[in-house]
Design a protein around this motif. Structure first.
Motif: not given
Lengths: 147, 147
Positions: B39, A27-28, A34-35, A31-32, B35-37, B125
DNA sequence: AGGGGTAACTTCCTGACGGGAAGTAGGCAC
DNA sequence: GTGCCTACTTCCCGTCAGGAAGTTACCCCT
């Protein structure tokens, strides 16, 4: 531990990592990834330099200098570019090569791992460019639905 | 305008939008998608609910309620979830349906446009989950290279 | 009839993070 | 020595995300 084949390890990883869970390392990582700068840096390093003429060529990755990236990714601050490149290097997605020329020259290149991720990113960038019109149309409809 | 075929329009869009440019609308769209959310929401709506048992089934999209999403996407704040869903709806990627049950029930579902993007997101993902080990290994190497 | 409960938000506050601009190293050209 | 070049680093500040509490609207239970 060492007796597991790569396939076994892969399937185990698939079973154990779940990016929907907050605490999961994947997940982390997601998040990375997704930048916006990560996406663009990977898209830049993966495409050859002639993206303007031949569109996004899926060919061999290209090494780019810091200043080249800075110029191509219009709007990126030096701080964020450095930060993004560092984290990508740390994660093994790109390599950093400093050649001791007159003013030191630093070039970045995709690793195999980074190249595999680049396929995703290029798809994402292409999707954004090709479906821009659809999104714009939907926004117009949404905004006028109830003013 | 109406005399252009879809293919013509597509190629024109491909030629005009360049996400590397800061001012380009597609760049802003890419920023939004990165954006992480976003995604995770797209990944959630695209997978059927049994992702835990059958992994990510690429099958038909599934409508999910606000509370379901809130539960699945561990760690998302209500504010960000609402915000993310609103922007996705505005961009025509998901539909919002409120049914006037006892306490109002709101469900979200992917549109066709959102479904096409979902393919990307699911890949991202999955990539994060499958290559987690590689990244972790690279980090370990990087961190011990020069303590 | 009034208190409690629930779904889906909304608002407020605060800390973290990104952008902008200015400063740094160090080697060479003038 | 002065200045400039690349590739950063540091500082400041505005914006934005997270956390928690408040809101609305309706029904159930007592």
């Amino acid at each position: 531990m060492a007796t597991m084949t790569a396939a076994q390890k892969r399937s185990q990883a698939k079973a154990e990592y779940d990016a929907f869970l907050a605490g999961c390392p994947s997940r982390k990582l997601l998040d990375r990834l997704s930048d916006k700068w990560v996406t663009l840096v990977l898209a830049a390093l993966g495409s050859d330099g002639s993206h303007r003429f031949g569109a996004d060529c899926a060919g061999k990755p290209r090494s780019m200098r810091y200043s080249e990236l800075s110029r191509l990714l219009a709007g990126v601050s030096q701080k964020m570019l450095t930060q993004t490149l560092r984290s990508l290097e740390r994660d093994g997605l790109i390599t950093r090569t400093a050649t001791p020329t007159v003013p030191v020259t630093v070039s970045y290149e995709l690793t195999d791992l980074g190249l595999s991720l680049h396929q995703m990113m290029r798809g994402l960038k292409t999707w954004a460019e090709t479906h821009m019109d659809d999104v714009l149309a939907n926004r117009a409809t949404y905004d006028t639905r109830d003013a």
